[in-house]
Design an enzyme around this catalytic site. Structure first.
Site, PDB file in Angstrom:
ATOM      1  N   HIS A   1       0.830  -1.219   0.000  1.00  0.00           N
ATOM      2  CA  HIS A   1       0.000   0.000   0.000  1.00  0.00           C
ATOM      3  C   HIS A   1       0.861   1.264   0.000  1.00  0.00           C
ATOM      4  CE1 HIS A   1       0.577  -0.420   4.323  1.00  0.00           C
ATOM      5  NE2 HIS A   1      -0.448  -1.229   4.492  1.00  0.00           N
TER       6      HIS A   1
ATOM      7  N   ASP B   1      -7.043  -4.163   0.966  1.00  0.00           N
ATOM      8  CA  ASP B   1      -6.641  -4.091   2.374  1.00  0.00           C
ATOM      9  C   ASP B   1      -7.883  -4.126   3.262  1.00  0.00           C
ATOM     10  OD1 ASP B   1      -4.914  -3.979   4.550  1.00  0.00           O
ATOM     11  OD2 ASP B   1      -4.695  -1.805   4.502  1.00  0.00           O
TER      12      ASP B   1
ATOM     13  N   ALA C   1      -7.259   1.949   9.719  1.00  0.00           N
ATOM     14  CA  ALA C   1      -7.032   0.539  10.051  1.00  0.00           C
ATOM     15  C   ALA C   1      -7.653  -0.344   8.980  1.00  0.00           C
ATOM     16  CB  ALA C   1      -7.630   0.221  11.418  1.00  0.00           C
TER      17      ALA C   1
END
Length: 390
Positions: free
Chosen positions: A212, A270, A305
């Site tokens: 990422h 993700d 997160a």
């Protein structure tokens, strides 16, 4: 036993060699067996639709209320089913930093489901990452990538470890990259505070992925290019981007696309268990997560997160917001990650002899139907068939 035969007619097909308007694709059993030919009664009529290869997610922690870190086979399969409904036909399950024994237990479960064909392997994100750039990873559980813990994780995955994200500046980091490459595992640079020179050394040692990009690493500086500069400039590196409009600004996604091209970008989710669910309280590994307005953050801070993204939304954003053509978006969502995983001979593009994994999209680039290994797993009831002329 005769293989089931399905022919799709009239669609705009994004194939490995270009886009075919009004094309015809034939599937027999689990494989694509040909293109072209005259439409026949009984063919699935996809006139007005776009057909792209099934999406390949390199980096995903869960979805649909289920987590790949649960070490529960049924929950893992539920997460895979959720993302399959959104077009992801090939999934590498990502872990989150935890106690080493727990990670080994998770890896054993994920390895078994890889063997069963539910998953395409295991991605260890942590524990070999930098404390100052750990994001949604428990700082107390981080460790250096020494041979013993790294070897234990690879052994627990039983040959199904596909990728390990690590910070190369940690003691033993460059040796760990070499160990992974020798074992046939992708070494990814991420959650790192390394300087430009160290990341260059990691790439020379065999690291080929930026986990990422931009997230979990220092920003690109004109005097201190850091990890971002080193990872962007080297053609050996594929960069992950989380294209949800939160992790990376659309202007930056566009800059990266213009700088490196779709052939070096892997769009990933993700995603965590909250993907597809409402706002509220969740867990990501050992950490408490709060989701508000679809954005996942650590419960005790505003640190992002993971995400609630699905790859169909990433495809739509790439095309409608970021300036990708459908062909370029397909490349970054399918062909590029398939190649990285060593699966490019089986999945990632619409080609004769490859697995019949495909996604049918409407004019708004929303998912209409999904096929995996020649079987409709979503939306088949909405697809019309051609009829004989009276």
């Amino acid at each position: 036993m005769t293989a089931t035969r399905t022919s799709l007619s009239g669609a705009r097909l994004v194939t490995a060699t270009g886009t075919v308007d009004g094309g015809r694709l034939t599937v027999e059993g689990a494989l694509i067996t040909g293109f072209g030919g005259t439409p026949e009664p009984g063919d699935v009529d996809l006139t007005g639709y776009l057909v792209v290869p099934g999406f390949v997610d390199l980096h995903v922690h869960g979805g649909g209320g289920a987590s790949y870190t649960s070490a529960d086979g049924e929950e893992v399969m539920a997460a895979a089913r959720f993302h399959r409904l959104h077009g992801t036909t090939t999934t590498v399950a990502s872990t989150v930093t935890a106690e080493l024994d727990e990670l080994c237990h998770q890896a054993a479960v994920l390895a078994e489901l890889t063997q069963d064909g539910v998953l395409a392997g295991v991605h260890f994100e942590g524990p070999f990452i930098a404390r100052g750039r750990c994001g949604a990873h428990a700082p107390a559980l981080l460790r250096d990538p020494a041979p013993e813990p790294l070897g234990r994780l690879l052994d627990a995955a039983k040959g199904h470890a596909r990728m390990v994200t690590l910070a190369p500046e940690l003691p033993g980091g460059l040796d760990a990259v070499r160990t992974l490459v020798d074992a046939g595992v992708v070494a990814a640079v991420g959650h790192s505070a390394a300087d430009y020179r160290t990341v260059r050394a990691a790439i020379d040692a065999g690291a080929t992925v930026a986990t990422h990009l931009f997230n979990g690493m220092p920003a690109l500086g004109h005097r201190d290019p850091g990890p971002v500069g080193a990872l962007l400039e080297d053609d050996r590196v594929t960069v992950e981007l989380i294209d949800d409009g939160v992790h990376v600004h659309p202007a930056v996604v566009g800059l990266v696309h213009r700088a490196v091209g779709a052939g070096r970008i892997a769009l990933v989710t993700d995603a965590m268990s909250a993907a597809g669910m409402g706002d509220g309280a969740y867990r990501l590994g050992p950490l408490d997560i709060r989701v508000r307005a679809g954005v996942a953050e650590l419960a005790d801070s505003s640190s992002i997160a993971g995400s609630t993204l699905t790859l169909d939304r990433a495809f739509k954003r790439a095309v409608t917001v970021d300036g990708f053509t459908p062909e370029q978006a397909s490349r970054s969502l399918s062909a590029v990650p398939a190649r990285l995983l060593g699966l490019g001979d089986r999945v990632g593009s619409l080609e004769t002899g490859k697995q019949a994994d495909l996604v049918v999209l409407d004019a708004a680039h929303d998912v209409v139907a999904v096929m995996q290994k020649g079987v409709w797993v979503a939306g088949a009831g909405h697809l019309p068939t051609l009829r004989a002329k009276s």
